[in-house]
Enzyme design. Structure first.
Site, PDB file in Angstrom:
ATOM      1  N   SER A 208       0.830  -1.069  -0.111  1.00 34.74           N
ATOM      2  CA  SER A 208       0.204  -0.032  -0.030  1.00 34.74           C
ATOM      3  C   SER A 208       0.633   1.249  -0.068  1.00 34.74           C
ATOM      4  CB  SER A 208      -0.918  -0.062   1.242  1.00 34.74           C
ATOM      5  OG  SER A 208      -0.321   0.143   2.204  1.00 34.74           O
ATOM      6  N   HIS A 236      -5.471  -4.851  -0.880  1.00 32.02           N
ATOM      7  CA  HIS A 236      -5.375  -3.665  -1.920  1.00 32.02           C
ATOM      8  C   HIS A 236      -5.360  -4.404  -3.538  1.00 32.02           C
ATOM      9  CE1 HIS A 236      -4.605  -0.332   0.906  1.00 32.02           C
ATOM     10  NE2 HIS A 236      -3.870  -1.294   1.561  1.00 32.02           N
ATOM     11  N   LYS A 267     -12.464  -2.087   2.180  1.00 31.08           N
ATOM     12  CA  LYS A 267     -11.712  -1.170   1.091  1.00 31.08           C
ATOM     13  C   LYS A 267     -12.653  -1.285  -0.047  1.00 31.08           C
ATOM     14  CE  LYS A 267      -7.168  -1.693   3.396  1.00 31.08           C
ATOM     15  NZ  LYS A 267      -7.188  -0.687   4.199  1.00 31.08           N
TER      16      LYS A 267
HETATM   17  N1  PLP Z   1      -3.609  -5.531   5.259  1.00 30.89           N
HETATM   18  C1  PLP Z   1      -3.285  -4.674   4.589  1.00 30.89           C
HETATM   19  C2  PLP Z   1      -2.272  -4.821   3.369  1.00 30.89           C
HETATM   20  C3  PLP Z   1      -3.826  -3.467   4.615  1.00 30.89           C
HETATM   21  O1  PLP Z   1      -3.623  -2.142   4.027  1.00 30.89           O
HETATM   22  C4  PLP Z   1      -4.960  -3.368   5.873  1.00 30.89           C
HETATM   23  C5  PLP Z   1      -5.503  -2.016   6.173  1.00 30.89           C
HETATM   24  O2  PLP Z   1      -4.899  -0.912   6.292  1.00 30.89           O
HETATM   25  C6  PLP Z   1      -5.089  -4.400   6.850  1.00 30.89           C
HETATM   26  C7  PLP Z   1      -4.605  -5.475   6.348  1.00 30.89           C
HETATM   27  C8  PLP Z   1      -6.224  -4.427   7.750  1.00 30.89           C
HETATM   28  O3  PLP Z   1      -7.265  -4.265   6.969  1.00 30.89           O
HETATM   29  P1  PLP Z   1      -8.732  -4.174   7.945  1.00 30.89           P
HETATM   30  O4  PLP Z   1      -9.015  -2.582   7.954  1.00 30.89           O
HETATM   31  O5  PLP Z   1      -9.763  -4.780   7.584  1.00 30.89           O
HETATM   32  O6  PLP Z   1      -8.366  -4.383   9.578  1.00 30.89           O
END
Ligand code: PLP
Length: 421
Positions: A208, A236, A267
């Site tokens: 990200s 993502h 997301k």
């Molecule tokens: N994994 C990645 C790569 C993320 O970007 C995020 C969120 O920012 C998460 C996990 C966590 O996701 P959640 O918002 O569903 O807890």
């Protein structure tokens, strides 16, 4: 007597005033916390929160005035967060199934909608089964400990998301950290890990901060060569990467080589909340028995389930939404590159505008907001020193005009601050 004291206390505090504990320990705690907060401010890493007074979308109203702000910093990749059908589905599910379950899944927190959504997620990813969590953070926190023992090994990209890092910390397997997307380093670590019983390579599908995509074909080849399993975090990627939006594994043609997928409903898939694991049925069955964030946390609220379920229906009906986002991404990346900016990553709606200097990233992001464009600057420690950037995120619901306005503002602001010739 106690009544009189209580009334006096209430009067002294006033009905709306917060309570604060007294005593030496409380005073010491307050002093320490204030010092820590001061350190964070001093280091220039304070994160402030802008308050939005409208729905999530490409056009926002900020609390305290700013209307018509063009938003380029949400993970609302497909624009489904405020899609009318998604909202309607949430309202209908809320009315039919209530506000919440007041329970974890295995006590009395499983409704038909939870089972339906799990089945839909598995079908979407073409996997055997799926399990819901309150977030993908929880899904990542709950998988490694349940799956891996001290006889096993996990090999993790050094830039993996914090939740993968935390999940791995909780497990007792042998831990290897390979250099970011460095296949030579991964191979060396896989060779060393041959002494362990089971090997799991864990990587974000798309990263990200850089908008770069894991070399999954090469990772899967190495996994095959060294008899390892592959786990990907598709937060993502789910919903928009690959011809049908299935994710990085579809984009790179390795859907049958990746064993486990964790992803988010927070997301692209409606943006409400929630996460999941999808993969082999016995793994999902085991997670239902052993995964702590699943066992000891409340069921997903029905309205949230309704949003995600409708988002998946829309994506399974047609790949038009995913495709339209790809075209918008291409427009932004090519116009910005032609203007002289360096955009990290490739073909991903996360478009980091690389600036290097932290102050430059901060003042440019502020100046973009003055021009009605909401973007965020990232600097150390979120990204490495000297690699400060403004991260732009494209959504399917940005119009071509929105994208062009953003590019024009970047050019003006870049010239003003010396980021462009
Ligand atoms: N994994 C990645 C790569 C993320 O970007 C995020 C969120 O920012 C998460 C996990 C966590 O996701 P959640 O918002 O569903 O807890």
């Amino acid at each position: 007597m106690w009544r009189v004291a209580a009334v006096r206390l209430l009067r002294a505090r006033g009905p709306g005033n917060p309570r604060s504990a007294s005593g030496a320990a409380a005073a010491e705690l307050r002093r320490r916390l204030e010092n820590q907060l001061e350190d964070i401010r001093g280091a220039g890493t304070w994160k402030s929160e802008r308050v939005i007074a409208s729905r999530q979308g490409p056009h926002l109203r900020l609390a305290g005035g700013g209307a018509g702000i063009l938003n380029f910093c949400a993970n609302n990749y497909l624009g489904l967060s405020s899609h009318p059908e998604v909202i309607r589905a949430a309202v209908e599910t809320l009315e039919k199934f209530g506000a919440g379950l007041s329970s974890v899944r295995f006590i009395c927190g499983t409704q038909s909608i939870h089972k339906d959504l799990e089945e839909k997620i598995a079908r979407f990813h073409q996997r055997e089964d799926a399990i819901l969590y309150a977030s993908c953070f929880d899904a990542n926190a709950g998988i490694f400990e349940a799956l891996l023992t001290p006889e096993d090994a996990v090999l993790s990209d050094e830039l993996n998301h914090a939740s993968i890092i935390d999940g791995i910390r909780l497990c007792k397997a042998n831990k290897y950290r390979y250099k970011h997307m460095d296949m030579q380093d991964l191979e060396a670590k896989l060779q060393d890990a041959q002494k362990h019983r089971l090997r799991l390579v864990a990587t974000d599908g798309a990263f990200s901060m850089d908008g770069d995509i894991a070399p999954l074909r090469e990772i899967c080849q190495l996994a095959q060569k060294y008899d390892a399993l592959v786990f990907i975090d598709e937060c993502h990627a789910t919903g928009f990467l690959g011809p049908n939006g299935r994710g990085t594994d579809e984009l790179l043609g390795v859907m049958d080589k990746v064993t486990i997928i964790n992803s988010t409903l927070g997301k692209a898939l409606g943006g409400a909340a929630g996460g999941y694991t999808t993969g082999p049925k016995p793994l999902i069955d085991l997670l239902r028995q052993r995964s702590r964030p699943y066992l000891f946390s409340n069921s997903l609220p029905p309205a949230v389930v309704g949003c995600a379920s409708k988002a998946l229906d829309l994506l399974m009906e047609s790949n038009a939404i995913a495709q339209s986002m790809a075209a918008k991404t291409q427009r932004f990346r090519s116009k910005m590159t032609a203007a002289g900016f360096t955009i990290s990553g490739k073909d991903h709606p996360i478009c980091p505008v690389m600036l290097g200097d932290a102050r430059l990233a901060t003042v440019m992001a502020e100046d973009m907001l003055n021009r009605g464009i909401y973007v965020i600057g990232f600097s150390y420690p979120v990204v490495p020193k000297g690699k400060a950037r403004i991260r732009v995120q494209i959504s399917a619901v940005h119009s071509d005009e929105d994208i062009d306005r953003c590019v024009e503002a970047f050019i003006e602001v870049g010239q003003k601050h010396g980021a462009l010739p």
